[in-house]
Design an enzyme around this catalytic site. Sequence first.
Site, PDB file in Angstrom:
ATOM      1  N   LYS A 185       0.847  -1.203   0.000  1.00 34.64           N
ATOM      2  CA  LYS A 185       0.000   0.000   0.000  1.00 34.64           C
ATOM      3  C   LYS A 185       0.879   1.248   0.000  1.00 34.64           C
ATOM      4  O   LYS A 185       0.644   2.202  -0.755  1.00 34.64           O
ATOM      5  CB  LYS A 185      -0.912   0.010   1.231  1.00 34.64           C
ATOM      6  CG  LYS A 185      -2.069  -0.969   1.117  1.00 34.64           C
ATOM      7  CD  LYS A 185      -2.736  -1.224   2.455  1.00 34.64           C
ATOM      8  CE  LYS A 185      -3.738  -2.363   2.330  1.00 34.64           C
ATOM      9  NZ  LYS A 185      -4.193  -2.878   3.628  1.00 34.64           N
ATOM     10  N   GLN A 229      -4.462  -1.615   9.959  1.00 34.51           N
ATOM     11  CA  GLN A 229      -4.352  -2.945   9.360  1.00 34.51           C
ATOM     12  C   GLN A 229      -4.903  -4.021  10.298  1.00 34.51           C
ATOM     13  O   GLN A 229      -4.573  -4.067  11.477  1.00 34.51           O
ATOM     14  CB  GLN A 229      -2.878  -3.223   9.016  1.00 34.51           C
ATOM     15  CG  GLN A 229      -2.653  -4.532   8.290  1.00 34.51           C
ATOM     16  CD  GLN A 229      -3.310  -4.600   6.917  1.00 34.51           C
ATOM     17  OE1 GLN A 229      -3.210  -3.663   6.127  1.00 34.51           O
ATOM     18  NE2 GLN A 229      -4.009  -5.687   6.632  1.00 34.51           N
ATOM     19  N   ASP A 285     -11.528   2.499   4.514  1.00 37.22           N
ATOM     20  CA  ASP A 285     -11.820   1.060   4.491  1.00 37.22           C
ATOM     21  C   ASP A 285     -13.329   0.800   4.540  1.00 37.22           C
ATOM     22  O   ASP A 285     -13.773  -0.311   4.276  1.00 37.22           O
ATOM     23  CB  ASP A 285     -11.187   0.397   5.737  1.00 37.22           C
ATOM     24  CG  ASP A 285     -10.020  -0.503   5.362  1.00 37.22           C
ATOM     25  OD1 ASP A 285      -9.861  -0.786   4.163  1.00 37.22           O
ATOM     26  OD2 ASP A 285      -9.286  -0.914   6.273  1.00 37.22           O
TER      27      ASP A 285
END
Length: 293
Positions: free
Chosen positions: A52, A96, A119
Amino acid sequence: MSRLIEGRIVAEKVYAELRGEIARLKASGRTPGLAVVLVGDNPASRAYVRSKDKMCRDLGLHSVKLELPADTTQEELLQRVHELNGDPAVHGILVQSPPPKQIDEAAIVRALDPAKDVDGFHPANVAKLALGDDSGFVPCTPLGCQRLLIESGIEISGAHVVVLGRSMIVGKPLALLLMRKARGGDATVTVVHSRSNRLPEITRSADILIAAIGQPQFVKAEHVREGAVVIDVGINRLEDATRKQGYRLVGDVDFQPVAAKAEAITPVPGGVGPMTIAMLLANTLTAARSSVH
Ligand SMILES: NC(=O)c1ccc[n+]([C@@H]2O[C@H](COP(=O)([O-])OP(=O)(O)OC[C@H]3O[C@@H](n4cnc5c(N)ncnc54)[C@H](OP(=O)(O)O)[C@@H]3O)[C@@H](O)[C@H]2O)c1
């Protein structure tokens, strides 16, 4: 043999669009910024965070990579989230998953500013998706699956989509997305999970079968109708001593026999995976565009 739906190629197309938009945002004095927070040293998570960060840098985004020790407390992590919520250079924040055991992940997600929750896991964004309000963020993997179908010319509207798996990260938001009354929606969606009766019978009735269960090569030819489209979200490591890294990646679909029956299918790796990161960056640009900073 079926048509291969190549996520890497579709993701490149998405990046080409994003590059243009990043240039426009930068010209107006706004560099989109993404912060990725990693707690602990899970190797798979570390690899995701690295890719990422690399993609952000390649595209010229402002990238913040926060790597915190495995014994980070809930309070310390919440403090970092509050700092990022208040940082005008950061438009998107991702913590994460999975975090270490001492962390209450749901509480961390609730602490995110919903406007930076790229997200799409914050309850405010989940509610918007369920309500059909498109001003929220949709989770990246479902969004990537939908985009793959659209870019591959596969008709979603009216199709019977069977989603295998009901997680909050993939299965459930994907079902909501594909049944939305909107472009890329209007599907007839059935969700199956570990308690479903007659699973093979249901999956065989799918025009589009999407597997997201985390069970290596679970979907066999007998689960699939001749001519169906198969999207494999699964990423599983199988031990393989012949490989340098000691494992190989397989999906939730037994690729060869299913590909022989399907009209189109995604590979693993190189299918849904690259689309997830592309959608994360697309969501970050959306956040930057709508931010007041
Ligand atoms: N490509 C990407 O970018 C990406 C992104 C995210 C995840 N993934 C991969 O996608 C897979 C799923 O991830 P996830 O986070 O959604 O997993 P998860 O949270 O473990 O959820 C798995 C779901 O599958 C269901 N399930 C498990 N075994 C089953 C079986 N034998 N038959 C029917 N249903 C079964 C579970 O049912 P219950 O609810 O009844 O337990 C659950 O709903 C994993 O391989 C993951 O690595 C890939």
